[in-house]
Design a protein around this motif. Sequence first.
Motif, PDB file in Angstrom:
ATOM      1  N   TYR A 178       0.822  -1.212   0.000  1.00  0.00           N
ATOM      2  CA  TYR A 178       0.000   0.000   0.000  1.00  0.00           C
ATOM      3  C   TYR A 178       0.860   1.268   0.000  1.00  0.00           C
ATOM      4  CZ  TYR A 178      -4.675  -1.873   0.243  1.00  0.00           C
ATOM      5  OH  TYR A 178      -5.859  -2.454  -0.089  1.00  0.00           O
TER       6      TYR A 178
ATOM      7  N   TYR B 124       2.193   1.863  -3.307  1.00  0.00           N
ATOM      8  CA  TYR B 124       1.125   2.298  -4.220  1.00  0.00           C
ATOM      9  C   TYR B 124       0.878   3.796  -4.080  1.00  0.00           C
ATOM     10  CZ  TYR B 124      -3.646   3.349  -5.622  1.00  0.00           C
ATOM     11  OH  TYR B 124      -4.735   3.943  -6.180  1.00  0.00           O
TER      12      TYR B 124
ATOM     13  N   HIS C  89      -5.485  -5.634 -17.421  1.00  0.00           N
ATOM     14  CA  HIS C  89      -5.079  -5.674 -16.015  1.00  0.00           C
ATOM     15  C   HIS C  89      -3.562  -5.762 -15.898  1.00  0.00           C
ATOM     16  CE1 HIS C  89      -9.327  -7.160 -14.643  1.00  0.00           C
ATOM     17  NE2 HIS C  89      -9.332  -6.033 -15.321  1.00  0.00           N
TER      18      HIS C  89
ATOM     19  N   ASN D 165       0.788  -6.832 -10.652  1.00  0.00           N
ATOM     20  CA  ASN D 165       1.161  -6.100  -9.446  1.00  0.00           C
ATOM     21  C   ASN D 165       2.516  -6.589  -8.937  1.00  0.00           C
ATOM     22  OD1 ASN D 165       0.649  -8.503  -8.191  1.00  0.00           O
ATOM     23  ND2 ASN D 165      -1.379  -7.895  -7.456  1.00  0.00           N
TER      24      ASN D 165
ATOM     25  N   PRO E 248      -2.017  -3.192  -3.622  1.00  0.00           N
ATOM     26  CA  PRO E 248      -2.267  -2.606  -4.940  1.00  0.00           C
ATOM     27  C   PRO E 248      -1.021  -2.113  -5.688  1.00  0.00           C
ATOM     28  CG  PRO E 248      -2.777  -1.008  -3.240  1.00  0.00           C
ATOM     29  CD  PRO E 248      -2.357  -2.263  -2.531  1.00  0.00           C
TER      30      PRO E 248
ATOM     31  N   ASN F 234       1.793  -1.779  -8.156  1.00  0.00           N
ATOM     32  CA  ASN F 234       1.865  -2.504  -9.415  1.00  0.00           C
ATOM     33  C   ASN F 234       2.986  -1.986 -10.284  1.00  0.00           C
ATOM     34  OD1 ASN F 234       0.711  -0.323 -11.247  1.00  0.00           O
ATOM     35  ND2 ASN F 234      -0.822  -0.453  -9.608  1.00  0.00           N
TER      36      ASN F 234
ATOM     37  N   ASN G 148      -1.350   4.217 -12.489  1.00  0.00           N
ATOM     38  CA  ASN G 148      -1.260   3.557 -11.184  1.00  0.00           C
ATOM     39  C   ASN G 148      -2.642   3.363 -10.549  1.00  0.00           C
ATOM     40  OD1 ASN G 148       0.271   2.468  -8.984  1.00  0.00           O
ATOM     41  ND2 ASN G 148      -0.188   4.347  -7.845  1.00  0.00           N
ATOM     42  N   ASN G 149      -3.383   4.461 -10.396  1.00  0.00           N
ATOM     43  CA  ASN G 149      -4.600   4.340  -9.588  1.00  0.00           C
ATOM     44  C   ASN G 149      -5.804   3.835 -10.373  1.00  0.00           C
ATOM     45  OD1 ASN G 149      -4.992   6.738 -11.022  1.00  0.00           O
ATOM     46  ND2 ASN G 149      -6.214   7.649  -9.400  1.00  0.00           N
TER      47      ASN G 149
ATOM     48  N   GLU H  16      -4.833  -0.118 -10.092  1.00  0.00           N
ATOM     49  CA  GLU H  16      -5.494  -0.497  -8.852  1.00  0.00           C
ATOM     50  C   GLU H  16      -6.995  -0.720  -9.034  1.00  0.00           C
ATOM     51  OE1 GLU H  16      -7.284   0.126  -4.771  1.00  0.00           O
ATOM     52  OE2 GLU H  16      -7.362   1.571  -6.400  1.00  0.00           O
ATOM     53  N   ALA H  17      -7.741   0.372  -9.387  1.00  0.00           N
ATOM     54  CA  ALA H  17      -9.207   0.279  -9.414  1.00  0.00           C
ATOM     55  C   ALA H  17      -9.706  -0.557 -10.584  1.00  0.00           C
ATOM     56  CB  ALA H  17      -9.802   1.681  -9.478  1.00  0.00           C
ATOM     57  N   GLU H  18      -8.980  -0.504 -11.697  1.00  0.00           N
ATOM     58  CA  GLU H  18      -9.348  -1.185 -12.936  1.00  0.00           C
ATOM     59  C   GLU H  18     -10.712  -0.737 -13.450  1.00  0.00           C
ATOM     60  OE1 GLU H  18      -8.630  -5.242 -11.842  1.00  0.00           O
ATOM     61  OE2 GLU H  18      -6.472  -5.051 -12.149  1.00  0.00           O
TER      62      GLU H  18
END
Lengths: 512, 367
Positions: free
Chosen positions: B56, B59, B181, B184, B201, B203, B267-268, B272-274
Amino acid sequence: MSDQIPAIELRGISKSFGPVQANKDISIRVMPGTIHGIIGENGAGKSTLMSILYGFYKADAGEIYINGQKTNIPDSQAAIAAGIGMVFQHFKLVENFTVLENIILGAEDGPLLRPSLNKARSALKSLAEEYELNVDPNAAIEEIGVGMQQRVEILKALYRQANILILDEPTGVLTPAEADHLFRILENLRREGKTIILITHKLREIMEITDTVSVMRRGQMTATVKTAETSPTELAELMVGRKVLLKVEKTPAKPGKNILEVRNLAVTDEKGIKRLKGIDLDIRAGEILGIAGVAGNGQSELLEVLGGYRRATGSVKLNDQPLELNFGPSGGQKRRAMGIAHVPEDRQREGLIMDYAAWENIAFGYHNDPRFQKNAVLMDHDAMKADTAAKMAAYDVRPPDPYLAAKSFSGGNQQKIVVAREIEQNPDLLLIGQPTRGVDIGAIEFIHKEIIALRDKGKAILLVSVELDEIMSLSDRIAVMFDGRIMGERLASETNAQELGLLMAGMNGEAA
Amino acid sequence: MDRMPKWADIVLIPLISLLLAAFLSALVMLAIGEDPIKALGIMIQGSIGSSYAWGYTLYYATNFIFTGLAVAVAFHARMFNIGGEGQAALGGVGVALVCLYIPWPHWSVALVGATVVAALFGAAWAAIPAFLQAKRGSHIVITTIMFNFIAAALINYLLVKTLKPVGAMEPATAKFPAPTHLPNLHDILGIFGIPFSRGAPANIALLLALLACFLVWVLIWRTRLGYQLRAFGHSESAARYAGISPTKIIMVSMLISGALAGLMAINNVMGEAERLVLNAVEGAGFIGIAVALMGRNHPFGVLLAALLFGVLYQGGAELALATSIPREMIVVIQALVILFTGALDNMVRMPLEVLFSAMRRKPEGAK
């Protein structure tokens, strides 16, 4: 004389800023009713000493005696209370206030302005009669000339009952005639018993008006002598610590073909004020054209137009090729490509990036030059450093350290870096503004020689300077600018300071 | 001639500032009846105590590297880009469009495509304030901050009206298809046999951020553009003399700055959220200002400062979970760090400078 109490006596004043010792054990006695000159190169410690006397800095050691009384001066209020007035090189006036309002500023008698203004008005009247200090009390500062503004500063000090007046480089912004008027005022003040300290780097002024003169070098007082018993050559030697040539040695010019042709050049600035009003000039190969004039009469704008960062109308040709006068923001690059090099008037504001190391500054303006590129992406730092080291050696820049930031060099060495960069470009036309402003005598000698050497290589040089002595000793021809116009052009060999002074004041010499 | 050694400027001052902020935070915690030592333990354990925690922290740090670099690049040209928040948000829109509407065969190709588009979208959002500054003199601080609001409103509209899948209740896009995707840190470190938490998260965008640090360093200190950009930042009058076009420098520096902020979306949003949700940036654009300030606008400094803020962010979240310290108090602590490392820099700097010059004079006097 010896039993008289000095108006100011400094005993053993020392002051250092970090590792730099600006004043070292300075003692000086100034007798009442005299004009005492303090002369020295830039950075010699003159201004620091006066700032201590005026309460801006606190001395690390030493004592101040005013009229025989030991006095503590922790701030400028205390200095004023002790009867000391200071006229700074850069005036501290509120531009849109009237003369009267500026004079009472900080010396108001009560919450209401009217009584103070009335009191000041009558005081001003008697001061004006006494000392030939005429100013219009109701004029706004921004509407009156520089000479007049300086008189307001003097009046401000006198209004605060100053008996001791310190003037820091007072003639830098004045025409010769205005300077003469200032000296008459100073003589009147001396006659009335005021004590005056005159800080300057101009030997001529010291010889003309002072009674005694102290010479400072590297934070120390090297000598105090009676002006009548010394000579400019001796003073110059005391300032620099070695023999110097005050006169520039040069052979007569051998002008060739015309390099620069300027016709009907006009500039209107951002505020809509006309700065240049139809300039015509020619400069031939192997010749120095000097532009004389009081600062602010369009010389800066002329340099900026030719240097490619101020737009203008009219026509300019270099080697018969027309110059673009309505250029985009990268105009300076096009000028350099055509063979114009430019030593700007203000090296700290324009000529150098003060936070850049010397080696970064050596490419400044020529950063697109292939010799400074390693490949399509990266700059060649090694080439820049080598180039800097070579130029530093050739121009005797001290310390010869390419990694030092520009701001860490003295004024003279900063200027040498700029001059080396521009002259070594071997331009067809060199624009050079105030080549020796704030530069010590040793470096002045060097820079002058380099300018003459470039001329003798058959290059054209446009020299702008507010130092009339410099213009007269370097130039082959002299054009005088006043209010955006060329007032007249003279051969340097056939004119004199009086004639040029009249032209600088806007009076046409031919009619006079 | 420098007033103090370089190491003091780079290491000592941030360290002392940080300690002062920590001290004041401790006082705040004592005031609300919490044990600061215990809180510190939870924060450290929660941010670097396990590979999950690291996942985290890294991230968040990745986000802050991108926005911090964005502020730093612009600042070298004396452009104060406050608009990282909006530029990063627009980068997210770009990433969402690319991931949703282009059928990518493999994540590596998708990453390249999304990187380009995220940068383009961020740059485009910075271009308008830059143009207004260069040509009209509108102050960049005002315009970029206004563009943050416009970006928020625009994304709100897009998520509610156009990008939301038919029938969905939440203002968010659909989940991105599987080929977009990104791997990570668990997947990447797994190649080298290093175990790492599966759920964290962090990646591959972290590697992109490190690459960005290096490229920004090259740009600022090794290229002709960087040379001109810094020159303009130091002195506009000198730049004009040298024939460096202010318009060009303002535009280029802001475009690069916006592009870096936009890259945060890799990144986010993509990593992460995709999918794209409301307020995906979560204030990282503003944290970037503090990160750049603390990192002295140097890419390496930005990297370190971003890590620190990652620790604060993640540690703070853990603290809110584990104790009764309210979430708002965490924000107070973060604010104290920003205040001390950024705004109150001179408070620490000046006494230190006096100290160092005094220490320097002494050996001289002893001679």
